[in-house]
Design a protein around this motif. Structure first.
Motif, short mmCIF file in Angstrom:
data_model
loop_
_atom_site.label_atom_id
_atom_site.label_comp_id
_atom_site.label_asym_id
_atom_site.label_seq_id
_atom_site.Cartn_x
_atom_site.Cartn_y
_atom_site.Cartn_z
N TYR A 193 58.04 11.15 33.73
CA TYR A 193 56.22 11.29 35.08
C TYR A 193 55.57 11.65 34.67
O TYR A 193 55.47 13.19 34.29
CB TYR A 193 57.12 12.05 35.88
CG TYR A 193 59.02 11.30 36.50
CD1 TYR A 193 60.02 11.73 35.61
CD2 TYR A 193 58.74 10.46 37.69
CE1 TYR A 193 61.24 10.56 36.81
CE2 TYR A 193 59.67 10.06 37.71
CZ TYR A 193 61.02 9.56 37.24
OH TYR A 193 62.07 8.76 37.39
N GLN A 194 54.74 11.93 35.35
CA GLN A 194 53.38 12.62 35.44
C GLN A 194 53.18 13.32 36.88
O GLN A 194 53.03 12.50 37.52
CB GLN A 194 52.05 11.39 34.98
CG GLN A 194 50.70 12.44 34.88
CD GLN A 194 49.89 11.52 34.92
OE1 GLN A 194 49.12 10.85 36.44
NE2 GLN A 194 48.35 11.08 33.70
N GLN A 227 55.18 11.02 39.53
CA GLN A 227 54.34 9.17 39.10
C GLN A 227 55.60 8.93 38.10
O GLN A 227 54.75 9.19 36.54
CB GLN A 227 52.80 9.37 38.40
CG GLN A 227 52.55 9.86 40.28
CD GLN A 227 52.17 9.08 40.83
OE1 GLN A 227 52.20 7.37 41.45
NE2 GLN A 227 52.58 9.21 43.02
N PHE A 228 55.57 7.88 38.22
CA PHE A 228 56.64 7.42 37.49
C PHE A 228 55.70 6.46 36.30
O PHE A 228 55.36 5.43 36.07
CB PHE A 228 57.90 6.31 37.93
CG PHE A 228 58.69 5.32 37.05
CD1 PHE A 228 58.61 4.26 36.82
CD2 PHE A 228 59.84 6.83 35.97
CE1 PHE A 228 59.54 3.27 35.52
CE2 PHE A 228 60.81 5.90 35.06
CZ PHE A 228 60.36 4.51 34.77
N GLU A 267 60.11 10.60 22.96
CA GLU A 267 59.44 10.84 22.87
C GLU A 267 58.04 10.03 24.35
O GLU A 267 58.55 9.29 24.15
CB GLU A 267 58.62 10.39 21.54
CG GLU A 267 59.09 11.68 20.48
CD GLU A 267 58.46 10.99 18.93
OE1 GLU A 267 58.65 12.02 18.49
OE2 GLU A 267 57.53 10.27 19.19
N LEU A 268 56.91 10.52 24.27
CA LEU A 268 56.12 9.81 25.47
C LEU A 268 55.19 10.69 23.86
O LEU A 268 54.48 11.58 24.04
CB LEU A 268 56.08 10.71 26.31
CG LEU A 268 54.17 10.94 27.03
CD1 LEU A 268 54.32 8.83 27.30
CD2 LEU A 268 54.64 11.33 28.52
N ASN A 269 53.68 9.10 23.87
CA ASN A 269 52.80 9.10 23.43
C ASN A 269 51.63 8.78 23.99
O ASN A 269 51.75 7.82 24.68
CB ASN A 269 52.74 8.34 21.59
CG ASN A 269 53.83 8.59 21.16
OD1 ASN A 269 53.93 9.92 20.51
ND2 ASN A 269 54.57 8.12 21.01
N VAL A 270 50.85 9.67 23.78
CA VAL A 270 48.89 9.26 24.96
C VAL A 270 48.34 9.27 23.46
O VAL A 270 48.30 10.25 23.58
CB VAL A 270 49.14 10.30 25.95
CG1 VAL A 270 48.24 9.28 26.55
CG2 VAL A 270 49.94 10.31 27.50
N LEU A 317 51.12 17.75 34.33
CA LEU A 317 52.07 17.93 34.30
C LEU A 317 53.48 17.09 33.89
O LEU A 317 53.12 15.99 34.56
CB LEU A 317 52.82 19.01 35.19
CG LEU A 317 54.89 19.84 34.91
CD1 LEU A 317 54.21 20.82 33.79
CD2 LEU A 317 55.08 20.31 35.57
N TYR A 318 53.67 16.52 32.45
CA TYR A 318 54.53 15.58 32.10
C TYR A 318 56.00 16.26 32.11
O TYR A 318 56.53 17.50 31.48
CB TYR A 318 53.91 15.63 30.77
CG TYR A 318 52.94 14.06 31.00
CD1 TYR A 318 51.51 15.30 30.42
CD2 TYR A 318 52.81 13.35 30.86
CE1 TYR A 318 49.96 14.68 31.05
CE2 TYR A 318 51.47 12.90 31.34
CZ TYR A 318 49.77 13.43 31.38
OH TYR A 318 48.90 12.96 31.32
N LEU A 319 56.87 15.22 32.88
CA LEU A 319 58.35 15.93 32.88
C LEU A 319 59.06 15.11 32.61
O LEU A 319 58.95 13.21 32.60
CB LEU A 319 58.24 15.76 34.49
CG LEU A 319 57.70 17.16 35.03
CD1 LEU A 319 57.64 17.07 36.80
CD2 LEU A 319 58.39 18.32 34.54
N CYS A 320 59.84 15.21 31.82
CA CYS A 320 60.99 14.07 31.21
C CYS A 320 62.23 14.18 31.83
O CYS A 320 62.80 15.54 32.27
CB CYS A 320 61.51 14.13 29.93
SG CYS A 320 62.34 15.37 29.46
#
Lengths: 116, 111
Positions: free
Chosen positions: A35-36, A44-45, A75-78, A88-91
């Motif tokens: 989520y962001q 936000q999903f 992993e989240l890649n941007v 804030l990036y949430l997993c």
């Protein structure tokens, strides 16, 4: 405290750069969602991974991509970072989807990303 | 896009009082969950209520769900200063695998 960990805690990047955020799931959980969360807003999903496959995606461009590994970490890649990616990036890990819908999700503490 | 909308956006009460937060949503759901977030940290799951349930309790928390009105409420009784946080409802839409959060209610409990 949940068993979900995220790294790094904070990160500062420059516009146009690429970033990788990491998440370690709670033991026994095979599903990870990312989520962001912008300041003052709800999460936000972005997408969900179930047993290493993408299992749903929100309204985010392709430069947001992910991976889930055999041990269910993720992993989240941007790519091509933009100023608006600051958030804030949430997993969150969970048991996935059951007969009654999504199981409760266990959130990590988040990674605070600042893009300058 | 966000599915749930919490109301009010902010709520300030005295310790010992009850706090009620409401959530409305737009599409059919499998379940609705309430989460709590302390400032800038991860979310903590509070309670899950399924679409065929109308009310659920957990300690000082009471959640109701009215699927005909597409709304839910979270009641915190005998509030404490430690309850100060943001509270979010999240819906699990029937045709999706994602969870949609509202913008949250910021609760302040004054000692």
């Amino acid at each position: 405290e949940t068993g979900v960990t995220q790294s790094p805690t904070h990160l500062i990047k420059t516009r146009g750069q690429q970033v990788t955020l990491r998440c370690s799931s709670q033991s026994g959980h095979n599903t990870v969602s990312w989520y962001q969360q912008a300041l003052g807003q709800g999460p936000q999903f972005i997408f969900q991974y179930y047993r290493e496959e993408e299992n749903g995606r929100g309204n985010f461009p392709p430069r947001f991509s992910g991976l889930q590994f055999p041990n269910y970490s993720s992993e989240l890649n941007v790519n091509a970072l933009e100023l608006d990616d600051s958030a804030l990036y949430l997993c969150a890990s969970s048991l996935g989807v059951g007969a009654g819908g999504l199981y409760e999700q266990y959130f990590g503490p988040g990674t605070r990303l600042t893009v300058t | 896009s966000q599915q749930g909308e919490e109301d009010p956006q902010a709520l300030s009460i005295q310790e010992g009082e009850n706090a009620t937060m409401n959530c409305s949503y737009k599409t059919s759901i499998n379940n609705l969950q309430w989460y709590r977030q302390n400032s800038g940290r991860g979310l903590v799951h509070l309670i899950l209520i399924r679409s065929n349930e109308r009310e659920k309790h957990s300690g000082r928390l009471r959640v109701t769900l009215d699927t005909s009105k597409k709304s839910s409420s979270l009641l915190i009784t005998a509030s404490r200063a430690a309850d100060t946080a943001s509270y979010f409802c999240a819906t699990d839409a029937s045709n999706n695998n994602d969870m949609r959060f509202g913008a949250g209610t910021r609760l302040t409990v004054k000692p």
